[in-house]
Design an enzyme around this catalytic site. Sequence first.
Site, PDB file in Angstrom:
ATOM      1  N   SER A 155       0.583  -0.827  -0.415  1.00  0.00           N
ATOM      2  CA  SER A 155      -0.025   0.241   0.200  1.00  0.00           C
ATOM      3  C   SER A 155       0.566   0.948  -0.124  1.00  0.00           C
ATOM      4  O   SER A 155       2.157   1.303   0.514  1.00  0.00           O
ATOM      5  CB  SER A 155      -0.509   0.030   0.924  1.00  0.00           C
ATOM      6  OG  SER A 155      -1.120   1.718   1.412  1.00  0.00           O
ATOM      7  N   TYR A 168      -1.453  -0.847  10.430  1.00  0.00           N
ATOM      8  CA  TYR A 168      -1.688  -0.944   8.920  1.00  0.00           C
ATOM      9  C   TYR A 168      -0.308  -1.091   8.610  1.00  0.00           C
ATOM     10  O   TYR A 168       0.610  -1.583   7.189  1.00  0.00           O
ATOM     11  CB  TYR A 168      -2.772  -0.178   8.321  1.00  0.00           C
ATOM     12  CG  TYR A 168      -2.749  -0.131   7.080  1.00  0.00           C
ATOM     13  CD1 TYR A 168      -3.352  -1.399   6.411  1.00  0.00           C
ATOM     14  CD2 TYR A 168      -2.773   0.512   6.148  1.00  0.00           C
ATOM     15  CE1 TYR A 168      -4.464  -1.673   5.164  1.00  0.00           C
ATOM     16  CE2 TYR A 168      -2.767  -0.089   4.596  1.00  0.00           C
ATOM     17  CZ  TYR A 168      -3.761  -0.806   4.461  1.00  0.00           C
ATOM     18  OH  TYR A 168      -3.986  -1.019   2.395  1.00  0.00           O
TER      19      TYR A 168
END
Length: 271
Positions: A155, A168
Amino acid sequence: SRELRRAEMRLHRDEFDDHLVVVSGAGSGIGRETALLFAARGAEVVASDIDLSAAKRTAKEIVKSGGTAHAYQLDVSDPAQVRVHVDAVLQAHGVPDIVVNNAGVGAAGDFLATPEEEFNRVLSVNLLGVVNSSRGFAAAMVERGQGGHIVNLSSMAAYSPGKGMSAYTTSKSAVFSFSDCLRAELAEHGIGVTTVCPGIVHTNIIATTSVSGVSPEEERELQQVGDRAYALRGYGPEKVAKQIVDAVRANRSILPVTPEARIQYHVNRLA
Ligand code: ADP
């Protein structure tokens, strides 16, 4: 541009004929669009998801438009389940040519306010899910000796550490590093590894995650998709799917994707 898309579709329709493509988290978002696109270009698709009915919907859509697809239930964070899944796929469909390790969960919240199990869950799914699946499928690819390609979903968050992002960002930057190591080891077997780093894509993950701290300048490039949640304008999962397919075709190593990666964002809490 619809015509253009159609023309392009015709051009590439058969390009993945005789290819077996495995996509995890294929029930929704980027995984779903990636499965649909590979199928539209001739591939036989294995669509897995922790949500079996979602995987079935994707497979059904592929079959309805004349393609071949199989739905499987799989929680990628469970190594035993992944082993069973890999064996089942090899038995029933053969060694995959392309594996897209896409399944993931969103997460936001200050580190000290995040329960241990929740933090570990994010690592189990986002990082160990990729690792577990790579272990099984890469071994089969190496043994077959005909190369292949592995796509791992990192990401843009891997580049944007910050408040509320510990779980995350840690999971996604580790995917990035893992993929670099895997690429180095698999190159001699003709197996490519691509790391994909999407920006804020409009999918379920972002629709349930609140984002704040967006500057007015950034806001022009963003669209609100939920309660204080934003995605990049015009940046949907179809676009990422297309980038993934293009990257596999070109055997690109790293796909930091778009200029969007420069947009910093701060995620406060799950909605
Ligand atoms: P994105 O496409 O941005 O990753 P989505 O939430 O739309 O966001 O898609 C993620 C998919 O991954 C969903 O279909 C979800 O069910 C699936 N998924 C989440 N956790 C797991 C898991 N542990 N194993 C397999 N699939 C999972």
